[in-house]
Design an enzyme around this catalytic site. Sequence first.
Site: not given
Ligand code: FAD
Length: 306
Positions: A169, A221, A298
């Site tokens: 992660r 999580s 996380e």
């Molecule tokens: C119901 C649920 C289940 C989930 N299950 C999992 C799982 O099984 N495994 C897991 O790993 N995660 C899980 N997650 C967490 C989440 O989905 C992941 O961490 C996901 O990859 C975050 O992506 P995002 O685009 O939403 O990032 P955001 O939440 O928008 O951003 C997170 C971080 O990434 C940075 N960021 C986003 N896009 C970019 C980019 N293009 N370039 C540089 N920085 C960037 C942002 O600045 C921020 O610091 C879950 C979440 C939910 C709600």
Amino acid sequence: MSEYRPGAARRKMGPRLAEFTTFRLGGPCRGLTTCATRLELRRAIEQLGEAGEPFVLMGGGSNLLVSDAGVDAHVIRYFSEKPLIARAGNDLSVQASTRLDDLAAYTVLNGLDGLICCTGIPGTVGGAIVGNAGAFGEQIGDRVVSITAMDRSGNEREMTADELSFGYRRSALADTDIIVVAARLRLRPGDRERLRARRQEILALRASKHPDWQRIPTAGSFFKNIEPTSSAERRQAAGWFLEQAGAKSMRVGGARTFEKHANIIIAERGCKAADVLELARQMAARVKEKFGIDLHREVRLLGAFE
Ligand SMILES: Cc1cc2nc3c(=O)[nH]c(=O)nc-3n(C[C@H](O)[C@H](O)[C@H](O)COP(=O)(O)OP(=O)(O)OC[C@H]3O[C@@H](n4cnc5c(N)ncnc54)[C@H](O)[C@@H]3O)c2cc1C
């Protein structure tokens, strides 16, 4: 690309970020621009640079807790409604604005194996690469060959997987100003029917264990699982420690733990981001008291918290 008006800067005139996060929490920002493509992203960064306007970047908002006071900056949301993926043999070039689950579904349709672990994970490919998202002991970083990275001035360069130092992660990109614009991923040929069946299995498993984020505000999580202290051990689920410490029935204001999973916080009506953070603090304190273990977040915080 939604329009950016420099005249609206300097005050939080933009939308509430609650609209753009799966926690449905967070106050206003100075303005918000959604960019789907690299060109739109570049143009937005140039305009903000010319206006001297600071910005923060987000993707799908599924791993964020945004403060109730909001964010004193412009927000660029790098997010595409439709998948932007090109295939060359077993390699895929994907724009980081693409939804991660769209990418996982694309690999199934195209009979490519290696990303099935990302099935059903919300958010974008960019967010997934930064946090090395995954499940079942596999993660997206295992498939990354290189990324196109953009700095805050709009300059681009390629970075190889080695430079990204993927770990559990995490990656070298976290807490930097680097924007993931696109990625090249290497997969292997797979059996389409077997992949399709596995996808259905994972979706059913996730539906039985996780809240449906489209209906129930959450960021999945809240804490990372616990790293092994030696190579002989396996990573231990933070949820197990939280459950043993009695966290399954905890609540602060409108924030409470999910009944099926002690490591998931959900936000009920009237919940504030501050409630979530306080609940998380109390949950971590219980685990520390009972097991002497420190839990690490996380979910990432955005904006000012007390
Ligand atoms: C119901 C649920 C289940 C989930 N299950 C999992 C799982 O099984 N495994 C897991 O790993 N995660 C899980 N997650 C967490 C989440 O989905 C992941 O961490 C996901 O990859 C975050 O992506 P995002 O685009 O939403 O990032 P955001 O939440 O928008 O951003 C997170 C971080 O990434 C940075 N960021 C986003 N896009 C970019 C980019 N293009 N370039 C540089 N920085 C960037 C942002 O600045 C921020 O610091 C879950 C979440 C939910 C709600």
